[in-house]
Design a protein around this motif. Structure first.
Motif, mmCIF file in Angstrom:
data_model
loop_
_atom_site.group_PDB
_atom_site.id
_atom_site.type_symbol
_atom_site.label_atom_id
_atom_site.label_comp_id
_atom_site.label_asym_id
_atom_site.label_seq_id
_atom_site.Cartn_x
_atom_site.Cartn_y
_atom_site.Cartn_z
ATOM 1 N N SER A 63 0.763 -1.051 -0.136
ATOM 2 C CA SER A 63 -0.025 -0.126 0.106
ATOM 3 C C SER A 63 1.002 1.178 0.043
ATOM 4 C CB SER A 63 -0.874 -0.020 1.255
ATOM 5 O OG SER A 63 -1.903 1.240 1.222
ATOM 6 N N GLU A 64 2.040 1.370 0.721
ATOM 7 C CA GLU A 64 3.037 2.320 0.989
ATOM 8 C C GLU A 64 3.240 2.741 -0.382
ATOM 9 O OE1 GLU A 64 5.722 3.306 4.308
ATOM 10 O OE2 GLU A 64 6.496 1.680 3.235
ATOM 11 N N LYS A 65 3.622 1.725 -1.014
ATOM 12 C CA LYS A 65 4.514 1.933 -2.422
ATOM 13 C C LYS A 65 3.490 2.079 -3.614
ATOM 14 C CE LYS A 65 8.395 -0.926 -0.630
ATOM 15 N NZ LYS A 65 8.906 -2.321 -0.464
ATOM 16 N N GLY A 66 2.294 1.605 -3.351
ATOM 17 C CA GLY A 66 1.315 1.560 -4.494
ATOM 18 C C GLY A 66 1.242 2.664 -5.324
ATOM 19 N N GLU A 67 0.879 2.695 -6.650
ATOM 20 C CA GLU A 67 0.606 3.703 -7.416
ATOM 21 C C GLU A 67 -0.502 4.432 -6.982
ATOM 22 O OE1 GLU A 67 -0.047 5.243 -12.040
ATOM 23 O OE2 GLU A 67 1.140 3.247 -11.602
ATOM 24 N N ARG A 68 -1.486 3.906 -6.698
ATOM 25 C CA ARG A 68 -2.666 4.367 -6.508
ATOM 26 C C ARG A 68 -2.918 4.834 -4.813
ATOM 27 N NH1 ARG A 68 -7.690 1.734 -8.476
ATOM 28 N NH2 ARG A 68 -8.637 3.908 -8.487
ATOM 29 N N THR A 69 -2.281 3.826 -3.977
ATOM 30 C CA THR A 69 -2.808 3.800 -2.570
ATOM 31 C C THR A 69 -1.644 4.613 -1.782
ATOM 32 O OG1 THR A 69 -1.682 1.784 -2.590
ATOM 33 C CG2 THR A 69 -3.996 1.663 -2.760
ATOM 34 N N LYS A 70 -0.492 4.800 -2.476
ATOM 35 C CA LYS A 70 0.550 5.573 -1.786
ATOM 36 C C LYS A 70 0.025 6.803 -0.881
ATOM 37 C CE LYS A 70 5.152 7.398 -2.327
ATOM 38 N NZ LYS A 70 6.425 7.773 -3.377
ATOM 39 N N GLY A 71 0.420 6.725 0.522
ATOM 40 C CA GLY A 71 0.010 8.015 1.066
ATOM 41 C C GLY A 71 -1.527 8.002 1.849
ATOM 42 N N LEU A 72 -2.252 7.143 1.375
ATOM 43 C CA LEU A 72 -3.645 6.966 1.801
ATOM 44 C C LEU A 72 -3.527 5.994 3.101
ATOM 45 C CD1 LEU A 72 -5.637 6.229 -1.274
ATOM 46 C CD2 LEU A 72 -5.388 8.390 -0.479
ATOM 47 N N ASP A 73 -4.633 6.101 3.854
ATOM 48 C CA ASP A 73 -4.743 5.617 5.283
ATOM 49 C C ASP A 73 -5.163 4.008 4.828
ATOM 50 O OD1 ASP A 73 -4.171 7.571 7.045
ATOM 51 O OD2 ASP A 73 -6.285 7.921 7.530
ATOM 52 N N VAL A 74 -4.884 3.131 5.469
ATOM 53 C CA VAL A 74 -5.246 1.566 5.105
ATOM 54 C C VAL A 74 -6.303 1.459 5.859
ATOM 55 C CG1 VAL A 74 -4.723 -0.505 5.098
ATOM 56 C CG2 VAL A 74 -2.768 0.995 4.509
ATOM 57 N N VAL A 75 -7.655 0.968 5.385
ATOM 58 C CA VAL A 75 -8.718 0.652 5.812
ATOM 59 C C VAL A 75 -9.125 -0.756 5.768
ATOM 60 C CG1 VAL A 75 -11.609 0.992 5.991
ATOM 61 C CG2 VAL A 75 -9.885 3.070 5.626
ATOM 62 N N ALA A 76 -9.516 -1.515 7.019
ATOM 63 C CA ALA A 76 -9.871 -2.732 6.811
ATOM 64 C C ALA A 76 -11.510 -3.106 7.610
ATOM 65 C CB ALA A 76 -8.990 -3.829 7.703
ATOM 66 N N ALA A 77 -12.217 -3.836 7.248
ATOM 67 C CA ALA A 77 -13.660 -3.734 7.967
ATOM 68 C C ALA A 77 -13.626 -5.006 8.761
ATOM 69 C CB ALA A 77 -14.594 -3.957 6.799
ATOM 70 N N CYS A 78 -13.104 -6.090 8.545
ATOM 71 C CA CYS A 78 -13.056 -7.217 9.417
ATOM 72 C C CYS A 78 -12.215 -6.916 10.722
ATOM 73 C CB CYS A 78 -12.179 -8.294 8.639
ATOM 74 S SG CYS A 78 -11.838 -9.879 9.910
ATOM 75 N N ASN A 79 -12.711 -7.141 11.898
ATOM 76 C CA ASN A 79 -11.844 -6.899 13.019
ATOM 77 C C ASN A 79 -10.742 -7.536 13.260
ATOM 78 O OD1 ASN A 79 -14.379 -5.467 13.847
ATOM 79 N ND2 ASN A 79 -14.717 -6.315 15.567
ATOM 80 N N ALA A 80 -10.527 -8.807 12.823
ATOM 81 C CA ALA A 80 -9.308 -9.560 12.880
ATOM 82 C C ALA A 80 -8.230 -9.031 12.021
ATOM 83 C CB ALA A 80 -9.384 -11.046 12.650
ATOM 84 N N CYS A 81 -8.608 -8.592 10.639
ATOM 85 C CA CYS A 81 -7.833 -8.003 9.789
ATOM 86 C C CYS A 81 -7.344 -6.529 10.310
ATOM 87 C CB CYS A 81 -8.495 -7.749 8.467
ATOM 88 S SG CYS A 81 -8.726 -9.401 7.542
ATOM 89 N N TYR A 82 -8.083 -5.827 10.889
ATOM 90 C CA TYR A 82 -8.003 -4.643 11.549
ATOM 91 C C TYR A 82 -6.884 -4.553 12.470
ATOM 92 C CZ TYR A 82 -8.052 -0.608 14.723
ATOM 93 O OH TYR A 82 -8.074 0.451 15.470
ATOM 94 N N ILE A 83 -6.989 -5.435 13.443
ATOM 95 C CA ILE A 83 -6.063 -5.739 14.697
ATOM 96 C C ILE A 83 -4.687 -6.099 14.182
ATOM 97 C CG2 ILE A 83 -6.731 -7.995 15.363
ATOM 98 C CD1 ILE A 83 -6.384 -6.840 18.348
ATOM 99 N N ASN A 84 -4.654 -7.165 13.326
ATOM 100 C CA ASN A 84 -3.382 -7.489 12.902
ATOM 101 C C ASN A 84 -2.815 -6.480 11.942
ATOM 102 O OD1 ASN A 84 -3.683 -10.027 14.065
ATOM 103 N ND2 ASN A 84 -4.644 -11.101 12.171
#
Length: 287
Positions: A63-84
């Protein structure tokens, strides 16, 4: 509002209705979710230690290096994914030795620590906010809801967006959508989902306590934000009824499904036909 989106494994399988409702609601609320390219499993509840950090470091680095995602907050909907993801993000930012050890495994794991990790509930409650939600509501929910957050959403404590023991974000979102939210004592207690595969007795007993409180409160439904919690409360509800000779028949819906109804989104787009316990009592009241 634009965010890098991490779907997680269950979004395309067992919790497809959550994924459907997340996208439908975000579209209505002017939230653009850009899926992280080539993301991998977060490790769920099985991975630990270095493996857990490596799995999530790779996704964060992508995500940090992605052309479209660089600089954006990373969002998860699943609680397990979020906490990990959130735990990994904090550890890699604060622990230089761990960050070096992870990056030495493979160059693709070299994460610089420039991102924030968010839960979709956090984004809707705090970035969108109650006033905008109210302005978008087409149908006041008019139902009585027990908000169940689960035990992950307020953790890790050093990165939490809500009180881990008494969270309120879901309450605020649902109230803005016109629901009556009950004071739910077990809102942040564990459902026992992580024990289901090797100790169903304890798992069922823990879920039963949540269902018992919801029944006593005479709610129209339980609202959740986690696929594992939803499975325990919804898919396992009949098994728990049979085991303890109880009758609940309480619909268990994702908070995005309820919010979607208030926003006027169709039942089909919200995946309401995919839940186990019929949501008819909810749908009959939402006009």
């Amino acid at each position: 509002m634009r965010y890098a989106y991490y779907p997680g494994c269950t979004a395309h399988t067992t919790s497809k209705e959550y994924e459907m409702s997340v996208h439908a609601v975000c579209e209505e609320l002017d939230i653009e979710l850009i899926e992280i390219e080539d993301w991998n499993c977060c490790g769920a509840l099985e991975a630990t230690g270095l493996l857990l950090y490596a799995l999530n470091a790779r996704t964060l680095a992508l995500s940090e290096k992605g052309e479209r995602t660089k600089g954006l907050d990373v969002v998860a909907a699943c609680n397990a994914c979020y906490i990990n993801l959130a735990r990994t993000n904090v550890e890699l930012k604060e622990n230089e030795e761990l960050r070096k050890k992870i990056s030495e495994i493979d160059a693709s794991l070299d994460y610089k620590g420039t991102l924030n990790v968010r839960h979709i509930l956090d984004v809707i409650a705090n970035d969108v906010g109650e006033e905008k939600i109210k302005s978008k509501v087409k149908k006041n929910l008019g139902i009585k809801v027990a908000p169940y957050y689960g035990c992950f959403i307020g953790r890790p404590s050093n990165a939490a967006f809500d009180d881990p023991d008494d969270p309120t974000a879901m309450d605020r979102v649902l109230e803005a959508a016109g629901a009556e939210v009950v004071d739910f004592r077990r809102k942040a207690k564990c459902c026992g989902g992580g024990l289901m595969m090797f100790n169903p007795e304890i798992s069922y007993a823990m879920t039963r306590m949540i269902l018992d409180e919801a029944k006593r409160a005479d709610v129209d439904c339980i609202s959740v934000a986690c696929p594992l919690c939803q499975m325990m409360l919804d898919a396992k509800q009949q098994d728990i009824e049979e085991k303890y000779n109880e009758e609940y028949r309480i619909p268990v819906l994702y908070f995005t499904q309820l919010l979607g109804l208030a926003l006027g989104i169709s039942e089909g787009k919200l995946g309401l036909g995919k839940v186990i316990v019929s949501p008819k009592r909810v749908l009959d009241k939402v006009k």
